[in-house]
Design an enzyme around this catalytic site. Structure first.
Site, mmCIF file in Angstrom:
data_model
loop_
_atom_site.group_PDB
_atom_site.id
_atom_site.type_symbol
_atom_site.label_atom_id
_atom_site.label_comp_id
_atom_site.label_asym_id
_atom_site.label_seq_id
_atom_site.Cartn_x
_atom_site.Cartn_y
_atom_site.Cartn_z
ATOM 1 N N CYS A 73 0.862 -1.171 0.000
ATOM 2 C CA CYS A 73 0.000 0.000 0.000
ATOM 3 C C CYS A 73 0.906 1.230 0.000
ATOM 4 O O CYS A 73 1.723 1.382 0.917
ATOM 5 C CB CYS A 73 -0.865 -0.039 1.266
ATOM 6 S SG CYS A 73 -1.889 1.408 1.524
ATOM 7 N N CYS A 183 -0.874 3.862 -6.364
ATOM 8 C CA CYS A 183 -1.761 3.171 -5.411
ATOM 9 C C CYS A 183 -1.934 1.753 -5.931
ATOM 10 O O CYS A 183 -2.114 1.556 -7.141
ATOM 11 C CB CYS A 183 -3.106 3.898 -5.362
ATOM 12 S SG CYS A 183 -4.404 3.020 -4.472
#
Ligand code: DGL
Length: 259
Positions: A73, A183
């Protein structure tokens, strides 16, 4: 040699894009994936909260015996990996937007970056972009709403298409030739992005680089599983099993877990 699992966590299902790269490059390794979907999105939460969630995920993976942890992440990496490295005694691999290769290869001197608010506002991101991309134009765009749509099973939807067209417009206007995906949810958007972007724009993400780095760190620490066998893969979510299954395919079992 160690047959202990590699732990991987993300704010949700996006990090499965990283898991796929890791599984492909290191097919012998056992893996445990945590999708913290009930707390997604991390992007707007602020450094302190993001760090607290990263600690919670890390401690669960350590309890399950993981030998190395991949913070799959960008938002959790850019806000909390320093803390994790200082406080836990296993190697951590993080993921950051691949701004450096884009800045080195652009010929239009304009690069687009799509990432969460938490990543774009982090000190780590401004350090990296200041270091490698100060000579070019960077068109930053917060991907507000994208993670929520993916987490609710609306990857291919009119809402997603119109959100993305709005986000890409200023980048196309600035004549970008690279779009950096910042992302881990976003690699799932690539087919839609390719439809919306001019042909000459190349899309880059850091998934493969994360897998390569994982291999290097396992080797350096003598942690690679050198036995040939069928690996154990465990997937846990505290959100929707159905959404995660649609991204991973039916082959893998996903368990609902309260964490
Ligand atoms: N996959 C996460 C990332 O790479 C999404 C962050 C979020 O939940 O906002 O940043």
């Amino acid at each position: 040699m160690s047959n202990k699992p590699i732990g991987i966590f993300d704010s949700g299902v996006g990090g499965t894009s990283i898991w796929k790269e890791v599984h492909q490059l290191l097919p012998n390794e056992n893996t445990i994936y945590l999708s913290d979907s009930s707390n997604a999105p991390y992007g707007p939460k602020g450094k302190e909260k993001i760090t607290a969630l990263s600690i919670k995920n890390t401690e669960l993976l350590l309890k399950k015996g993981c030998k190395l942890i991949i913070v799959a992440c960008n938002t959790a990496t850019t806000n909390s990996i320093d803390y994790l490295r200082e406080n836990y005694n296993v190697p951590f691999i993080g993921i950051e937007p691949a701004i450096k290769p884009a800045a080195l290869n652009t010929t239009t001197n304009a690069v687009g970056i799509l990432a969460t608010k938490g990543t774009l506002s982090s000190a780590l991101f401004s350090h990296t972009s200041g270091r490698f991309a100060s000579h070019i134009k960077i068109v930053e765009q917060e991907g507000e709403g994208i993670v929520e749509l993916i987490e609710s099973g609306k990857l291919y939807s009119n809402e997603m298409e119109s959100l993305l067209s709005t986000y890409l417009k200023p980048m196309v206007k600035a004549n970008i030739d690279y779009l950096v995906l910042g992302c881990t949810h976003y690699p799932y958007l690539i087919p839609i992005l390719e439809e919306l972007l001019p042909d000459h724009v190349k899309i880059i993400d850091s998934g493969e680089a994360v897998a390569r780095q994982t291999k290097v760190i396992l080797e350096q620490n003598g942690l690679k599983n050198t036995k040939i066998f069928i690996p154990r893969t465990e997937f846990y979510t505290n959100g929707s099993v159905k959404v995660m299954q649609s991204l991973l395919g039916e082959k893998f079992k996903i368990d609902l877990l309260d964490f």
